[in-house]
Design an enzyme around this catalytic site. Structure first.
Site, PDB file in Angstrom:
ATOM      1  N   LYS A   1      56.762  19.846  24.210  1.00 54.75           N
ATOM      2  CA  LYS A   1      57.304  19.042  25.316  1.00 54.75           C
ATOM      3  C   LYS A   1      58.806  18.830  25.129  1.00 54.75           C
ATOM      4  CE  LYS A   1      56.895  14.417  25.065  1.00 54.75           C
ATOM      5  NZ  LYS A   1      58.174  13.707  25.161  1.00 54.75           N
ATOM      6  N   ASN A   2      59.196  18.468  23.899  1.00 55.39           N
ATOM      7  CA  ASN A   2      60.596  18.096  23.668  1.00 55.39           C
ATOM      8  C   ASN A   2      61.544  19.295  23.635  1.00 55.39           C
ATOM      9  OD1 ASN A   2      59.828  15.470  23.648  1.00 55.39           O
ATOM     10  ND2 ASN A   2      60.080  15.144  21.433  1.00 55.39           N
TER      11      ASN A   2
ATOM     12  N   CYS B   1      59.583   5.874  26.904  1.00 52.36           N
ATOM     13  CA  CYS B   1      58.682   5.021  26.135  1.00 52.36           C
ATOM     14  C   CYS B   1      59.387   3.719  25.760  1.00 52.36           C
ATOM     15  CB  CYS B   1      58.279   5.722  24.844  1.00 52.36           C
ATOM     16  SG  CYS B   1      57.033   6.970  25.072  1.00 52.36           S
TER      17      CYS B   1
ATOM     18  N   ARG C   1      67.271   2.429  23.248  1.00 56.95           N
ATOM     19  CA  ARG C   1      67.574   3.824  23.550  1.00 56.95           C
ATOM     20  C   ARG C   1      68.781   4.011  24.474  1.00 56.95           C
ATOM     21  NH1 ARG C   1      61.944   7.077  23.949  1.00 56.95           N
ATOM     22  NH2 ARG C   1      63.201   8.680  23.013  1.00 56.95           N
ATOM     23  N   PRO C   2      69.974   3.609  24.035  1.00 57.20           N
ATOM     24  CA  PRO C   2      71.163   3.798  24.861  1.00 57.20           C
ATOM     25  C   PRO C   2      71.570   5.275  24.940  1.00 57.20           C
ATOM     26  CG  PRO C   2      71.775   2.979  22.702  1.00 57.20           C
ATOM     27  CD  PRO C   2      70.278   3.031  22.723  1.00 57.20           C
ATOM     28  N   ILE C   3      72.549   5.588  25.818  1.00 50.85           N
ATOM     29  CA  ILE C   3      73.055   6.975  25.894  1.00 50.85           C
ATOM     30  C   ILE C   3      74.558   7.010  25.630  1.00 50.85           C
ATOM     31  CG2 ILE C   3      71.226   7.935  27.364  1.00 50.85           C
ATOM     32  CD1 ILE C   3      73.186   7.567  29.744  1.00 50.85           C
TER      33      ILE C   3
ATOM     34  N   LEU D   1      76.202   7.798  23.026  1.00 51.77           N
ATOM     35  CA  LEU D   1      76.693   8.976  22.293  1.00 51.77           C
ATOM     36  C   LEU D   1      76.848  10.176  23.222  1.00 51.77           C
ATOM     37  CD1 LEU D   1      74.535   8.599  19.045  1.00 51.77           C
ATOM     38  CD2 LEU D   1      76.916   7.947  19.381  1.00 51.77           C
TER      39      LEU D   1
ATOM     40  N   ASP E   1      58.314  10.623  15.457  1.00 49.04           N
ATOM     41  CA  ASP E   1      57.209  10.881  16.387  1.00 49.04           C
ATOM     42  C   ASP E   1      55.868  11.071  15.682  1.00 49.04           C
ATOM     43  OD1 ASP E   1      58.900  10.639  18.517  1.00 49.04           O
ATOM     44  OD2 ASP E   1      58.991  12.771  19.009  1.00 49.04           O
TER      45      ASP E   1
ATOM     46  N   ARG F   1      51.413  11.941  28.836  1.00 51.16           N
ATOM     47  CA  ARG F   1      52.815  12.360  28.986  1.00 51.16           C
ATOM     48  C   ARG F   1      53.134  13.473  27.995  1.00 51.16           C
ATOM     49  NH1 ARG F   1      57.010   7.473  28.962  1.00 51.16           N
ATOM     50  NH2 ARG F   1      58.284   9.316  29.234  1.00 51.16           N
TER      51      ARG F   1
END
Ligand code: UD1
Length: 416
Positions: A22-23, A116, A121-123, A125, A304, A395
């Site tokens: 998936k990833n 999730c 979980r910022p963005i 970067l 994970d 998912r």
């Protein structure tokens, strides 16, 4: 509402084939926007996260053909650069459209991503990388807008080896002027897979899979045919299921080297593991004992797989410590495991787990991997377990109950 009805199972045995990752599939779908040509992606797993990602691509204007199982032909034909809020809110990986849209169409407007509930979980970067390449960035009303007439290559040092930031910056850099260097880059196999796809499209990338990636920008990219790598986390989840039932299973279609961070731990706990070219066999017939783990960026132990190992350590003799260093809120499964009788004490980012016997209970999948962990716990627990909110599990796991049943597990998907 659907739920999994799980009963204590005999040792799992048999062989199954692992699905595409998936990833790796999610960034590959985003990367198709970097060209005008048709890209063919194969071994795409049939998952709700993938449907959301392809729905976003369709919304942006792309034509998607899915004539064979797992094969998607994507022709971008982009008409919009603003991604839809409702769909993006369901999937953090929707932030991965930013790099390709910015590089190819000069601007992108993306809702701040969802996903999730395992931390903030910022963005930041991702955005710092785009800014270093000359992009203007504004955040307002829940959307991030990025724009640049043409991106310039830059030297970018990531404060943390973020998987998503490395992918986003790498994609943007393929169409930038000059050379980009990403230092302290993520080295996950999914990064190497994305780089392999981009190279097939004509991108000049070296160093993917190490902590320093070099990208020489080019003017345009072309079509490609790319097969997604096998899902190492799905494989690890089935290996853990074998360990929790003292089973003996073989997983086909895997890359054993990608599984080493947890196959090494399973060996330490008493499992016997043998690797073939594209398969791995796990024999957990002997008495397993506890171990300690610390989650880290690849090649460290993957975050994970933390929840699944937490379930495993709850069932084997001895005391183990899990330290979660990647996400700040990734112990949501612990309360549910405790409802099944697990003896787990948390202190900040660490959890101390004393192995014992689990008993079946009604539990809730709080996120994707937590849901998988609770399902595995149900296989080892006495009596019956009902796992609700399984949409989280779907998912990320293709045919999860079917594959477990093929190994002899007592699991059914039911409706309330
Ligand atoms: C990806 C995986 C996810 C996995 C994670 C870590 C996908 C679709 N998802 O998520 O399954 O658990 O890698 O292996 O590939 N961070 C920041 N600022 C940023 C970006 C990240 O502070 O701009 C932090 C995050 O909050 C987190 C850590 O860095 O604490 C790791 O995040 P990252 O590697 O970016 O994970 P994702 O790409 O979201």
């Amino acid at each position: 509402m659907s739920f999994y009805y799980v009963k204590k199972s005999d040792p799992l045995c048999g062989r199954i084939t692992v699905s595409g990752a998936k990833n790796a599939a999610l960034p590959a779908i985003a990367a198709t926007l970097l060209t005008d040509d048709t890209c063919t992606l194969s071994r795409i797993p049939n998952l709700s996260d993938i449907s959301v990602m392809t729905d976003i691509v369709s919304f942006l204007g792309a034509d998607i053909q899915n004539t064979k199982k797992g094969v998607f032909e994507i022709t971008p034909n982009i008409k919009r650069i603003t991604a839809p809020q409702e769909l993006c809110g369901r999937l953090r990986a929707s932030s991965l459209f930013m790099g390709p849209l910015l590089a190819k169409y000069k601007r992108a407007k993306i809702p701040l991503p969802g996903g999730c509930s395992i931390g903030s979980r910022p963005i930041d970067l991702h955005l710092k990388g785009f800014a270093a390449m000359g992009a203007d960035i504004t955040v307002s009303h829940g959307f991030v807008s990025v724009s640049a007439p043409r991106l310039s290559g830059a030297d970018i040092y990531l404060d943390f080896p973020s998987v998503g930031a490395t992918e986003n910056i790498m994609m943007a850099a393929t169409l930038a002027d000059g050379k980009t260097v990403i230092e302290n880059a993520a080295a996950e196999p999914e990064i190497s897979d994305l780089a392999a796809m981009l190279r097939k499209m004509g991108a000049k990338i070296s160093g993917a899979g190490s902590d320093k990636i070099l990208i020489e920008g080019t003017y345009s990219l072309h079509s490609c045919n790319h097969k997604i790598i096998p899902d190492r986390i799905e494989a690890g989840t089935f290996m853990t299921a074998a360990a929790m039932t003292n089973g003996k299973i073989t997983l086909c279609g895997v890359s054993p080297s990608h599984l080493r961070p947890f196959s090494a731990k399973l060996c330490e706990m008493g499992a016997e593991i043998s690797e073939g070219t594209n398969e791995i066999s796990v024999d957990c017939g002997r008495r397993m004992s506890s171990c300690s783990i610390k989650t880290l960026p690849y090649p460290g132990f993957p975050t994970d797989m933390q929840a699944q190992f937490c379930a495993l350590l709850s069932t084997v003799p001895g005391t183990g410590i899990i330290t979660e260093t990647v996400f700040e809120n990734r112990f949501l499964h612990i309360d549910e495991l405790c409802r099944m009788g697990a003896d787990i004490k948390t202190d900040g980012r660490s959890a101390v787990i004393r192995g014992g016997r689990l008993t079946g209970a009604n539990v809730k999948a709080t996120d994707l991997r937590a849901g998988a962990a609770l399902t595995l716990a149900g296989l080892a627990a006495s009596g019956e377990t009902e796992v609700s909110e399984i949409e989280h599990i779907e998912r990320g796991y293709e045919d999860f109950p079917e594959k477990l049943r093929a190994l002899g597990a007592n699991i059914e998907k039911n409706e309330t």
